[in-house]
Design an enzyme around this catalytic site. Structure first.
Site, PDB file in Angstrom:
ATOM      1  CB  CYS A 233      23.496  40.798  11.074  1.00  0.00           C
ATOM      2  SG  CYS A 233      22.772  40.383  12.674  1.00  0.00           S
ATOM      3  CG  HIS A 275      26.733  41.142  14.226  1.00  0.00           C
ATOM      4  ND1 HIS A 275      25.845  41.569  13.275  1.00  0.00           N
ATOM      5  CD2 HIS A 275      27.966  41.213  13.646  1.00  0.00           C
ATOM      6  CE1 HIS A 275      26.501  41.901  12.174  1.00  0.00           C
ATOM      7  NE2 HIS A 275      27.781  41.687  12.371  1.00  0.00           N
ATOM      8  CG  ASP A 290      29.891  41.403   9.556  1.00  0.00           C
ATOM      9  OD1 ASP A 290      28.886  41.395   8.820  1.00  0.00           O
ATOM     10  OD2 ASP A 290      29.856  41.766  10.751  1.00  0.00           O
TER      11      ASP A 290
END
Length: 672
Positions: A233, A275, A290
């Site tokens: 991520c 994250h 995202d």
């Protein structure tokens, strides 16, 4: 079946701290725009907007990661980053043995300021990125969600169809600037620029499962992510930020906690962030997205990543985004009031499919459910007709799920104490595929088991009539509840039928020694115009499942299952005989008024009253043959003695000009 896409979102990425690549550089002086001195930061690291330093490409390489000529090393170089509060930090990098100087001081006031262009002559076609504005009152959305839109700004996805298709075709992995330049050929507005970058990353960058498990294998710098085509991520968010910056879009890389890959229900979050995602500044406001979760997911059982584009995480409404993204800086929730970490931890885990399927609210909304007297109830509200199923401790037999026009109700009865996982699945009623997606996950804590509650193995979910059975032609049910209790073992079910429908009912039981055909004889079907009544006489006490199968009369194919009821009877004195056996000539609109019992007493006179139309004569054949007469009100009536026989038949003559009789009913006579 449960959908294969009921897998875990990508998220728990430990940060790659990288190596110190500052051996060829001198010291660096860093000052905030306020003028207050700050501690020197290791060269090659840049703030990510959340107070964390992140690895940057080694000095002496451009954005394509190519070694630059020696001449630029004689010139000063700059690094710029921003804090969550919007403060710009600009530093100057000099060759060794030179004196560092404060390069420029900028702070945010009203209005925006443009940054000087530090990318050289290769980016003339790109706009200069304005300094990011910190979130303000205009960026905040009222919590809870007003149910009006999944997005934080109006977006017409149909207008993106050509742009999206174009983004998927672009194939450049050598230079970030060349990639952005190619993508922007089809983008005009800032929204289109963000969209085309988002679509490219979601469809070209694979999640690095190996890197997730092994930090030493993890590469997160934008150019590494581009060239390898995979990352965790942190790399997704860094590449997205870099591409937006080149395109002239204000973009922040945010970090915090998330409910995704590796998350356990009710988990308490502590320690480092797990994250990374992004915020973009469009039309005067900040918006969240995202790209990691937009690209696909990982199957936890196989650790295999699958590209599965998810539109939900593009400019998601903050009130929905907060369900599984908790930023380190609460300002980046973009909510008023902001949620606390405790609230984030205790809220039930919604999947993106929950909102994609048009579901609205759920009760309870806490991740952990406590049973009361051995049971708990969950309800879901939705916009459109949706099909649901569930799994409690890996099975779906310990509950009752009933559909409602705008949602569902689920009552669960755990069969063991302790903590157990409850998953709720759903699918659109218009979907041709029989695949249910996971929409909710709970942990159920049970301290008491109600041993009196158990359900027959043949009970299918959902239970009872609903909008779905109405679609199949079962209208206006006389028994709207899924569970019917009877004390004397008798009950009836009436429906208004749609046109051209043929129905086949069955009666199932776990503790019955009767065959299926014999149990079916405990149901009497009576048609009166467009209404149908089903009389049920239970053979004994217990729990039974009344199932309905249907097909079009004009369709020669098989019957298909529609829905079922749960019938319960606790009276152990109940012992009803079956109804009379019917033959093929017995029409649906014929009716038996008496005798209803298929078992007749021996040596008795038995009164018959039947509603049979369209025939010329009715006979009852026992030891002797008896003729029934047609009364003024349209019933065939008469008396027959059962002496001297073990079986009794009712026969009809359809045409007076013929001597042929057809059997329509069969009774059994008790042994004297």
């Amino acid at each position: 079946m449960y959908g294969s896409n009921c897998v875990t979102k990508l998220c728990r990425c430990c940060w790659n701290e990288g190596e110190d690549k500052s051996t060829d550089l001198t010291q660096v002086e860093v000052r905030h725009a306020t003028g207050r001195p700050q501690q020197p930061s290791p060269t090659g690291l840049q703030g990510d907007g959340n107070g964390n330093n992140r690895p940057q490409p080694a000095q002496g390489r451009d954005l394509s990661d190519q070694r630059a000529s020696e001449e630029p090393y004689k010139q000063r170089q700059t690094i710029t980053s921003y804090t969550n509060e919007g403060t710009q930090v600009t530093v100057e990098v000099h060759p060794r043995n030179t004196t560092p100087q404060l390069f420029k001081k900028l702070s945010f006031r009203k209005g925006s300021q443009r940054l000087p262009n530090h990318r050289g002559q290769d980016n003339k076609a790109f706009e200069r990125t304005e300094a990011p504005q910190p979130p303000s009152g205009k960026d905040l959305h009222a919590y809870p969600w007003d149910k009006s839109s999944l997005k934080s700004m109006p977006v017409d996805l149909q207008q993106f169809e050509k742009l999206d298709a174009y983004a998927l075709k672009v194939n450049i992995n050598s230079s970030i600037e060349e990639l952005v330049q190619a993508l922007l050929k089809q983008a005009r507005t800032d929204l289109e620029k963000v969209r085309v970058i988002w679509m490219w990353i979601c469809h070209h960058i694979e999640y690095d499962v190996v890197g997730f498990h092994d930090k030493s294998q993890r590469l997160c710098s934008p150019i590494d992510v581009l060239r390898r085509g995979k990352s965790v991520c942190e790399g997704y968010a860094a590449l997205f930020q870099q591409m937006c910056s080149i395109a002239g879009i204000q973009c922040m890389k945010l970090s915090g906690y998330s409910k995704g890959y590796g998350y356990t229900i009710g988990q308490v979050f502590k320690g480092d962030s797990s994250h990374a995602w992004n915020a973009v500044y469009l039309e005067g406001r900040w918006h969240l997205l995202d790209s990691t979760w937009g690209s696909g997911n990982v199957d936890e059982t196989s650790d295999k990543f699958t590209f599965r584009y998810n539109e939900f995480y593009f400019l998601t409404h903050p009130a929905l985004f907060i369900n599984d993204h908790f930023p380190n800086n609460s300002n980046w929730q973009l909510l008023k009031p902001a949620l606390t970490l405790k609230e984030f931890e205790t809220t039930v885990k919604y999947s993106s499919d929950f909102y994609n399927l048009g579901l609205l609210t759920v009760h309870p909304d806490t991740a952990i459910i406590q049973t009361v007297n051995g049971t708990a109830t969950i309800s879901v509200d939705c916009r459109s007709s949706t099909l649901f199923t569930f799994s409690l401790k890996g099975r779906e037999k310990h509950g009752l799920l009933s559909l409602r026009k705008h949602g569902m109700k689920l009552e669960i009865y755990p069969q063991s104490t302790g903590r157990q996982e409850l998953e709720i699945f759903a699918k659109s009623s218009n979907s041709p595929e029989n695949v249910y997606n996971c929409v909710l996950q709970y942990v159920v804590e049970c301290k008491f088991v109600d041993k009196s509650v158990h359900f027959p193995k043949d009970l299918d979910q959902p239970v009872g009539p609903s909008w779905f059975s109405e679609r199949q032609g079962f209208l206006r049910p006389s028994q709207p509840d899924p569970v019917v209790h009877t004390n004397d073992g008798r009950c009836s079910f009436t429906f208004t039928l749609g046109k051209d429908i043929s129905i086949l009912p069955t009666l199932q039981s776990d503790n019955s020694s009767l065959t299926e055909d014999r149990r079916r004889q405990h149901i009497m079907q009576i048609h009166r115009g467009n209404q149908v009544e089903f009389l049920v006489h239970l053979p004994h006490a217990g729990k039974f499942v009344l199932k309905f199968f249907a097909k079009k009369k004009s369709d020669p194919g098989n019957y298909t299952y529609v829905f079922n009821y749960l019938i319960t009877c606790l009276n152990n004195e109940v012992k009803w005989p079956a109804f009379p056996q019917t033959y093929g000539k017995w029409a649906n609109d014929y009716e038996i008024l008496e005798p209803l019992s298929g078992l007749l007493p021996a040596n008795r006179n038995v009164q018959f009253k039947l509603k049979i139309h369209g025939i010329s004569k009715v006979l009852v054949q026992a030891q002797d043959t008896h003729t029934l007469t047609l009364s003024r009100d349209g019933f065939w009536e008469g008396t027959c003695n059962t002496a001297g026989c073990t079986e009794l038949f009712v026969m009809v003559q359809e045409n007076a000009n013929h001597s042929f009789y057809s059997h329509v009913l069969k009774y059994t006579v008790e042994t004297p």
